[in-house]
Design a protein around this motif. Structure first.
Motif, PDB file in Angstrom:
ATOM      1  N   VAL A 247       0.842  -1.197   0.000  1.00  0.00           N
ATOM      2  CA  VAL A 247       0.000   0.000   0.000  1.00  0.00           C
ATOM      3  C   VAL A 247       0.879   1.249   0.000  1.00  0.00           C
ATOM      4  CG1 VAL A 247      -1.771   1.306   1.261  1.00  0.00           C
ATOM      5  CG2 VAL A 247      -1.893  -1.200   1.151  1.00  0.00           C
ATOM      6  N   LEU A 248       1.787   1.308   0.959  1.00  0.00           N
ATOM      7  CA  LEU A 248       2.750   2.406   1.033  1.00  0.00           C
ATOM      8  C   LEU A 248       4.179   1.946   0.784  1.00  0.00           C
ATOM      9  CD1 LEU A 248       1.409   4.111   4.299  1.00  0.00           C
ATOM     10  CD2 LEU A 248       0.849   4.717   1.940  1.00  0.00           C
ATOM     11  N   LEU A 249       4.394   0.653   0.933  1.00  0.00           N
ATOM     12  CA  LEU A 249       5.741   0.084   0.854  1.00  0.00           C
ATOM     13  C   LEU A 249       5.738  -1.126  -0.078  1.00  0.00           C
ATOM     14  CD1 LEU A 249       8.674  -0.079   2.173  1.00  0.00           C
ATOM     15  CD2 LEU A 249       7.639  -1.705   3.784  1.00  0.00           C
ATOM     16  N   ASN A 250       6.632  -1.129  -1.047  1.00  0.00           N
ATOM     17  CA  ASN A 250       6.766  -2.293  -1.922  1.00  0.00           C
ATOM     18  C   ASN A 250       7.477  -3.415  -1.169  1.00  0.00           C
ATOM     19  OD1 ASN A 250       5.583  -1.431  -4.408  1.00  0.00           O
ATOM     20  ND2 ASN A 250       7.362  -0.119  -4.771  1.00  0.00           N
ATOM     21  N   ILE A 251       6.886  -4.609  -1.233  1.00  0.00           N
ATOM     22  CA  ILE A 251       7.499  -5.770  -0.602  1.00  0.00           C
ATOM     23  C   ILE A 251       7.526  -6.916  -1.603  1.00  0.00           C
ATOM     24  CG2 ILE A 251       6.847  -5.136   1.750  1.00  0.00           C
ATOM     25  CD1 ILE A 251       4.537  -7.141   1.538  1.00  0.00           C
TER      26      ILE A 251
ATOM     27  N   PRO B 171       6.821   6.370  -3.542  1.00  0.00           N
ATOM     28  CA  PRO B 171       6.920   7.825  -3.316  1.00  0.00           C
ATOM     29  C   PRO B 171       5.622   8.579  -3.569  1.00  0.00           C
ATOM     30  CG  PRO B 171       8.183   7.129  -5.257  1.00  0.00           C
ATOM     31  CD  PRO B 171       7.802   5.890  -4.537  1.00  0.00           C
ATOM     32  N   GLU B 172       4.851   8.151  -4.570  1.00  0.00           N
ATOM     33  CA  GLU B 172       3.591   8.853  -4.870  1.00  0.00           C
ATOM     34  C   GLU B 172       2.607   8.747  -3.696  1.00  0.00           C
ATOM     35  OE1 GLU B 172       4.866   6.785  -8.781  1.00  0.00           O
ATOM     36  OE2 GLU B 172       4.942   6.405  -6.615  1.00  0.00           O
ATOM     37  N   MET B 173       2.616   7.583  -3.043  1.00  0.00           N
ATOM     38  CA  MET B 173       1.705   7.399  -1.918  1.00  0.00           C
ATOM     39  C   MET B 173       2.166   8.191  -0.694  1.00  0.00           C
ATOM     40  SD  MET B 173      -0.897   5.621  -2.795  1.00  0.00           S
ATOM     41  CE  MET B 173      -1.545   5.311  -1.146  1.00  0.00           C
ATOM     42  N   ILE B 174       3.460   8.250  -0.474  1.00  0.00           N
ATOM     43  CA  ILE B 174       3.960   9.022   0.666  1.00  0.00           C
ATOM     44  C   ILE B 174       3.706  10.512   0.446  1.00  0.00           C
ATOM     45  CG2 ILE B 174       5.972   9.586   2.067  1.00  0.00           C
ATOM     46  CD1 ILE B 174       4.910   6.662   2.311  1.00  0.00           C
ATOM     47  N   ASP B 175       3.871  10.968  -0.772  1.00  0.00           N
ATOM     48  CA  ASP B 175       3.591  12.370  -1.085  1.00  0.00           C
ATOM     49  C   ASP B 175       2.124  12.707  -0.802  1.00  0.00           C
ATOM     50  OD1 ASP B 175       4.236  15.004  -2.497  1.00  0.00           O
ATOM     51  OD2 ASP B 175       2.597  14.229  -3.754  1.00  0.00           O
ATOM     52  N   ARG B 176       1.230  11.799  -1.201  1.00  0.00           N
ATOM     53  CA  ARG B 176      -0.206  12.044  -0.961  1.00  0.00           C
ATOM     54  C   ARG B 176      -0.522  11.967   0.520  1.00  0.00           C
ATOM     55  NH1 ARG B 176      -3.530  14.573  -0.611  1.00  0.00           N
ATOM     56  NH2 ARG B 176      -5.525  14.821  -1.664  1.00  0.00           N
ATOM     57  N   LEU B 177       0.133  11.056   1.222  1.00  0.00           N
ATOM     58  CA  LEU B 177      -0.063  10.931   2.660  1.00  0.00           C
ATOM     59  C   LEU B 177       0.317  12.224   3.373  1.00  0.00           C
ATOM     60  CD1 LEU B 177      -0.483   9.226   5.280  1.00  0.00           C
ATOM     61  CD2 LEU B 177       1.904   8.519   5.050  1.00  0.00           C
TER      62      LEU B 177
ATOM     63  N   ILE C 152     -14.042   0.806   3.127  1.00  0.00           N
ATOM     64  CA  ILE C 152     -12.853   0.063   2.704  1.00  0.00           C
ATOM     65  C   ILE C 152     -12.523   0.331   1.238  1.00  0.00           C
ATOM     66  CG2 ILE C 152     -13.133  -1.789   4.397  1.00  0.00           C
ATOM     67  CD1 ILE C 152     -14.376  -3.496   2.139  1.00  0.00           C
ATOM     68  N   TYR C 153     -11.243   0.158   0.932  1.00  0.00           N
ATOM     69  CA  TYR C 153     -10.775   0.228  -0.454  1.00  0.00           C
ATOM     70  C   TYR C 153      -9.720  -0.848  -0.665  1.00  0.00           C
ATOM     71  CZ  TYR C 153      -8.740   1.814  -4.831  1.00  0.00           C
ATOM     72  OH  TYR C 153      -8.285   1.864  -6.132  1.00  0.00           O
ATOM     73  N   HIS C 154      -9.923  -1.675  -1.670  1.00  0.00           N
ATOM     74  CA  HIS C 154      -8.975  -2.743  -1.981  1.00  0.00           C
ATOM     75  C   HIS C 154      -7.852  -2.191  -2.854  1.00  0.00           C
ATOM     76  CE1 HIS C 154      -7.971  -6.747  -4.149  1.00  0.00           C
ATOM     77  NE2 HIS C 154      -7.280  -6.636  -3.026  1.00  0.00           N
ATOM     78  N   VAL C 155      -6.675  -2.104  -2.288  1.00  0.00           N
ATOM     79  CA  VAL C 155      -5.510  -1.563  -2.988  1.00  0.00           C
ATOM     80  C   VAL C 155      -4.918  -2.638  -3.904  1.00  0.00           C
ATOM     81  CG1 VAL C 155      -3.203  -0.582  -2.728  1.00  0.00           C
ATOM     82  CG2 VAL C 155      -5.014   0.024  -1.106  1.00  0.00           C
ATOM     83  N   THR C 156      -4.647  -2.264  -5.136  1.00  0.00           N
ATOM     84  CA  THR C 156      -4.006  -3.128  -6.120  1.00  0.00           C
ATOM     85  C   THR C 156      -2.668  -2.496  -6.501  1.00  0.00           C
ATOM     86  OG1 THR C 156      -4.897  -2.017  -8.079  1.00  0.00           O
ATOM     87  CG2 THR C 156      -6.314  -3.688  -7.003  1.00  0.00           C
ATOM     88  N   PRO C 157      -1.870  -3.156  -7.351  1.00  0.00           N
ATOM     89  CA  PRO C 157      -0.607  -2.538  -7.779  1.00  0.00           C
ATOM     90  C   PRO C 157      -0.783  -1.247  -8.583  1.00  0.00           C
ATOM     91  CG  PRO C 157      -0.523  -4.909  -8.101  1.00  0.00           C
ATOM     92  CD  PRO C 157      -1.937  -4.586  -7.742  1.00  0.00           C
ATOM     93  N   ASP C 158      -2.018  -0.924  -8.965  1.00  0.00           N
ATOM     94  CA  ASP C 158      -2.292   0.289  -9.725  1.00  0.00           C
ATOM     95  C   ASP C 158      -2.332   1.488  -8.779  1.00  0.00           C
ATOM     96  OD1 ASP C 158      -3.201   2.330 -11.356  1.00  0.00           O
ATOM     97  OD2 ASP C 158      -4.823   1.163 -12.259  1.00  0.00           O
ATOM     98  N   VAL C 159      -1.184   2.111  -8.586  1.00  0.00           N
ATOM     99  CA  VAL C 159      -1.073   3.238  -7.649  1.00  0.00           C
ATOM    100  C   VAL C 159      -1.954   4.401  -8.095  1.00  0.00           C
ATOM    101  CG1 VAL C 159       0.503   4.931  -6.636  1.00  0.00           C
ATOM    102  CG2 VAL C 159       1.252   2.566  -6.966  1.00  0.00           C
TER     103      VAL C 159
ATOM    104  N   ALA D 215      -4.797   4.339  -9.570  1.00  0.00           N
ATOM    105  CA  ALA D 215      -6.195   4.081  -9.208  1.00  0.00           C
ATOM    106  C   ALA D 215      -6.442   4.428  -7.734  1.00  0.00           C
ATOM    107  CB  ALA D 215      -6.547   2.623  -9.478  1.00  0.00           C
ATOM    108  N   THR D 216      -5.501   4.090  -6.884  1.00  0.00           N
ATOM    109  CA  THR D 216      -5.646   4.412  -5.458  1.00  0.00           C
ATOM    110  C   THR D 216      -5.651   5.918  -5.245  1.00  0.00           C
ATOM    111  OG1 THR D 216      -4.533   2.359  -4.824  1.00  0.00           O
ATOM    112  CG2 THR D 216      -4.657   4.093  -3.155  1.00  0.00           C
ATOM    113  N   LEU D 217      -4.741   6.604  -5.893  1.00  0.00           N
ATOM    114  CA  LEU D 217      -4.668   8.062  -5.753  1.00  0.00           C
ATOM    115  C   LEU D 217      -5.936   8.730  -6.271  1.00  0.00           C
ATOM    116  CD1 LEU D 217      -0.965   8.606  -6.868  1.00  0.00           C
ATOM    117  CD2 LEU D 217      -1.875   8.767  -4.543  1.00  0.00           C
ATOM    118  N   GLU D 218      -6.464   8.230  -7.370  1.00  0.00           N
ATOM    119  CA  GLU D 218      -7.705   8.787  -7.925  1.00  0.00           C
ATOM    120  C   GLU D 218      -8.873   8.564  -6.984  1.00  0.00           C
ATOM    121  OE1 GLU D 218      -8.019   6.962 -11.749  1.00  0.00           O
ATOM    122  OE2 GLU D 218      -6.689   8.424 -12.726  1.00  0.00           O
ATOM    123  N   TYR D 219      -8.905   7.397  -6.333  1.00  0.00           N
ATOM    124  CA  TYR D 219      -9.980   7.116  -5.389  1.00  0.00           C
ATOM    125  C   TYR D 219      -9.913   8.070  -4.198  1.00  0.00           C
ATOM    126  CZ  TYR D 219     -12.900   4.704  -1.997  1.00  0.00           C
ATOM    127  OH  TYR D 219     -13.862   4.403  -1.064  1.00  0.00           O
TER     128      TYR D 219
END
Length: 207
Positions: free
Chosen positions: A15-19, A88-94, A186-193, A195-199
């Protein structure tokens, strides 16, 4: 519109960290741990992430059950290879979300990975990970883990708002379903970053 009574709850891994768990278990194979033992190893790590086992206890069990004597540092180095890097895109939005809303982290994790990813966050972004959130909830410190309803109740007891004010982002459906059963959004996070940012943007427009 600024509203700190709206709670964004983020999972960490994927979600925020690639593993990359596959990379981790490939490393265990290279140490000599058999593929057949992998399911048992996952069970032990789940206990570790729920605070039921310490690092040394887990390795002692592995060594005893496999009749081996794996080196402590080599074993745990394999475990650390799961962590790749922050998105990085998710941390920036956070960072921008936290200005107007309450942002918390709810992660099934463990003491060793906590040290690794918190150090990685500091080295990557230049400030402590604790400052990126209003609260951090780590499974190993709470002695329970997702998808148990207990861990969500612990978050609710700490952040006292109506359950309809929680917006939970996770990559695992079992975790999401458990939270949703308690009234969380809830929101199901996928590898499509994207899509998450748009949501997230759509949500903010509705607030």
């Amino acid at each position: 519109m600024k509203n700190k009574s709206i709670i964004f709850v983020f999972d960490l891994g994927r979600v925020l960290l690639n593993i990359d768990p596959i990379k981790c278990y490939e490393c265990f194979l290279s140490l000599g741990i058999s593929k057949e033992y992998e399911s048992r190893l996952k069970e032990l790590f789940q206990e570790y992430e729920s605070g039921q086992l310490h690092e040394s206890q887990l390795l002692d069990i592995v060594n005893e059950e496999t009749n081996s004597s794996y080196d402590y540092e080599a074993f745990w180095c394999c475990w650390d290879q799961m962590i790749i890097g922050f998105i990085p895109e998710m941390i920036d939005r956070l960072e921008r979300l936290k200005e107007d809303y309450t942002c918390v982290l709810l992660s099934n994790t463990n003491s060793r990975h906590q040290k690794v990813f918190e150090e990685l966050f500091m080295n990557t972004f230049g400030y402590p990970m604790s400052e990126a959130f209003d609260a951090l909830f780590y499974s190993h410190q709470m002695s329970c883990s997702k998808p148990s309803s207990e861990i969500y109740h612990m978050v609710e007891n700490k952040i006292k708002v109506d359950n309809s004010r929680f917006y939970f982002f996770d990559d695992l459906k079992d975790n999401l379903n458990s939270a949703n059963g308690l009234g969380w959004n809830i929101y199901h996070v996928t590898p499509d970053v994207t899509a998450t940012l748009e949501y997230i943007e759509l949500l903010i427009q509705e607030f």
